[in-house]
Write an enzyme that holds these catalytic residues in place. Structure first.
Site, PDB file in Angstrom:
ATOM      1  CG  HIS A   5     -27.672   0.962 -35.233  1.00 12.67           C
ATOM      2  ND1 HIS A   5     -26.325   0.739 -34.406  1.00 12.67           N
ATOM      3  CD2 HIS A   5     -27.350   1.457 -36.325  1.00 12.67           C
ATOM      4  CE1 HIS A   5     -25.480   1.491 -35.511  1.00 12.67           C
ATOM      5  NE2 HIS A   5     -25.968   2.154 -36.230  1.00 12.67           N
ATOM      6  CD  GLU A  65     -19.381   1.716 -37.184  1.00 12.16           C
ATOM      7  OE1 GLU A  65     -19.396   2.863 -37.362  1.00 12.16           O
ATOM      8  OE2 GLU A  65     -19.849   0.914 -38.255  1.00 12.16           O
ATOM      9  CG  ASP A 106     -24.917   0.414 -39.374  1.00 15.20           C
ATOM     10  OD1 ASP A 106     -25.594   1.388 -39.174  1.00 15.20           O
ATOM     11  OD2 ASP A 106     -24.000   0.103 -39.281  1.00 15.20           O
ATOM     12  CG  ASP A 107     -26.030   2.157 -43.149  1.00 18.14           C
ATOM     13  OD1 ASP A 107     -26.681   3.120 -43.144  1.00 18.14           O
ATOM     14  OD2 ASP A 107     -25.055   2.119 -42.191  1.00 18.14           O
TER      15      ASP A 107
HETATM   16  N1  HPA Z   1     -21.286   4.251 -38.627  1.00 17.89           N
HETATM   17  C1  HPA Z   1     -21.168   5.812 -38.752  1.00 17.89           C
HETATM   18  N2  HPA Z   1     -22.121   6.379 -39.321  1.00 17.89           N
HETATM   19  C2  HPA Z   1     -22.947   5.716 -40.174  1.00 17.89           C
HETATM   20  C3  HPA Z   1     -23.048   4.346 -40.197  1.00 17.89           C
HETATM   21  C4  HPA Z   1     -22.287   3.852 -39.288  1.00 17.89           C
HETATM   22  O1  HPA Z   1     -22.502   2.459 -39.415  1.00 17.89           O
HETATM   23  N3  HPA Z   1     -24.145   3.989 -41.060  1.00 17.89           N
HETATM   24  C5  HPA Z   1     -24.534   5.366 -41.525  1.00 17.89           C
HETATM   25  N4  HPA Z   1     -23.756   6.508 -41.025  1.00 17.89           N
HETATM   26 ZN    ZN Z   2     -25.016   3.112 -37.814  1.00 22.21          ZN
END
Ligand code: HPA
Ligand code: ZN
Length: 338
Positions: free
Chosen positions: A17, A200, A278-279
């Site tokens: 992810h 989420e 994630d990011d």
């Molecule tokens: N959630 C939803 N969209 C996203 C995310 C996330 O954590 N990171 C990048 N786009």
């Molecule tokens: Zn994500």
């Protein structure tokens, strides 16, 4: 570094992810802005980092989409991917399945070909340089229409043999999986695997929809599934992989404190959780940082950490033989560590 920290760092693992646009570090953002003659609303790298204080997903997305504006050329996408792989090579990552958001770029007039060819060349370089294998996941932006997602799928047609799966990301609440049921069915018919962000910020109902309407192979995040015991039982029984992102959850206030993070509760409930970044450029750490931070905050033992790493391979889209080979190497590492 503690013994456990160095055990984590060397442990073979896969990342499942990761939004490649979310690996754009401020230093590279400045470099690309300069290279492409773009003004950015920050005076310095420190200034950019100071802006990364979010109270929810949308706060983050606004800054994340603005940051992606410096990505213009095939070379930019190559450099973005190459920087991510160079960084995770030091984290014991041997395989990564990375998401990209084509609409963030094609809607600004960047050709789909430049986005994907740049990423693919960065991925090929990573395999040659670090031995890290990787796959691409094309993510649809859920705040846009299903018709726009169909357009994006059509653009991807010439590269379908180089795309493993489709995903669903961006603003979750108000954009349930049902909005995209038909485009996911079309993607599945083309032989693509399916993932979706669900649970989420969105309710358990969105996770049910991801299962029943999108027929997902994996759930990204899935945290709010824990509110529904029937859903937990179902996810556990089917062995559904959840790609959990501890530092993201902290930064986006999905959890108030890492000490309350549910990753070990997920494992105890029989859920197949994995740990991911994630990011990473926005949330304060790459995959190794996520493992180390959540292990410390939750007092995870080696066994839990090894389970999380095992799950990253068994939950990957690699063929069974490759998974078995990765598990053998993981077992050999654990044994050698005593
Ligand atoms: N959630 C939803 N969209 C996203 C995310 C996330 O954590 N990171 C990048 N786009
Ligand atoms: Zn994500």
């Amino acid at each position: 570094m503690t013994d456990l920290d160095s055990f984590i760092t060397g442990l073979p693992k896969a990342e499942l992810h990761l939004h490649i646009e979310g690996s754009l570090e401020p230093e590279l953002m400045f470099e690309l802005a300069k290279r492409n003659g773009i003004d950015i609303p920050y005076a310095s790298v420190e200034d950019v980092r100071a802006a990364y204080a979010f109270s929810n997903l949308q706060d983050f997305l606004d800054i994340y989409y603005a940051g992606a504006n410096v990505l213009r050329t095939r070379q930019d996408f190559h450099d973005l991917a190459a920087a991510y792989f160079d960084r995770i090579a030091a984290d014991g990552v041997v395989h990564a399945e990375i998401m990209f958001d084509p609409q963030t770029h094609t809607d600004r007039g960047i050709p789909f070909a430049d986005v994907i060819e740049g990423l693919l060349s960065g991925m090929a370089e990573a395999e040659a340089k670090h031995g890290i294998t990787s796959k691409l996941i094309l993510s649809f932006l859920r705040h846009l229409s299903e018709e726009a997602a169909f357009d994006t799928l059509a653009m991807a047609e010439p590269w379908l043999d180089q795309i493993e799966a489709v995903g669903l990301d961006s603003s979750e609440v108000g954009h349930p999986p049902v909005k995209f049921a038909q485009v996911f069915e079309a993607a599945h018919a083309k032989g693509l695997k399916i993932t979706a962000h669900a649970g989420e910020e969105g309710p358990p109902e969105y996770v049910y929809q991801a299962l029943d309407l999108l027929h997902v192979d994996r759930i990204d995040h899935g945290n709010r599934s824990l509110e529904d015991p029937d859903l937990v039982a179902r996810l556990a029984a089917m062995g559904m992989t959840l790609t959990v992102c501890p530092l993201s959850n902290l930064k986006l206030c999905v959890v108030d404190d890492l000490a309350d993070h549910p990753v070990d509760r997920m494992l105890a409930l029989g859920l197949k959780a994995t740990v991911n970044s994630d990011d990473p450029a926005y949330f304060g750490g790459y995959i190794g940082d996520n493992f180390r931070a959540v292990a410390k905050a939750r007092g995870l033992d080696r066994e839990a950490i090894v389970t999380l790493a095992r799950n990253s391979f068994t939950g990957s889209f690699l063929p069974p033989k490759a998974i078995a080979e990765h598990l053998e190497k993981l077992d050999a590492y654990v044994e050698a560590q005593g």
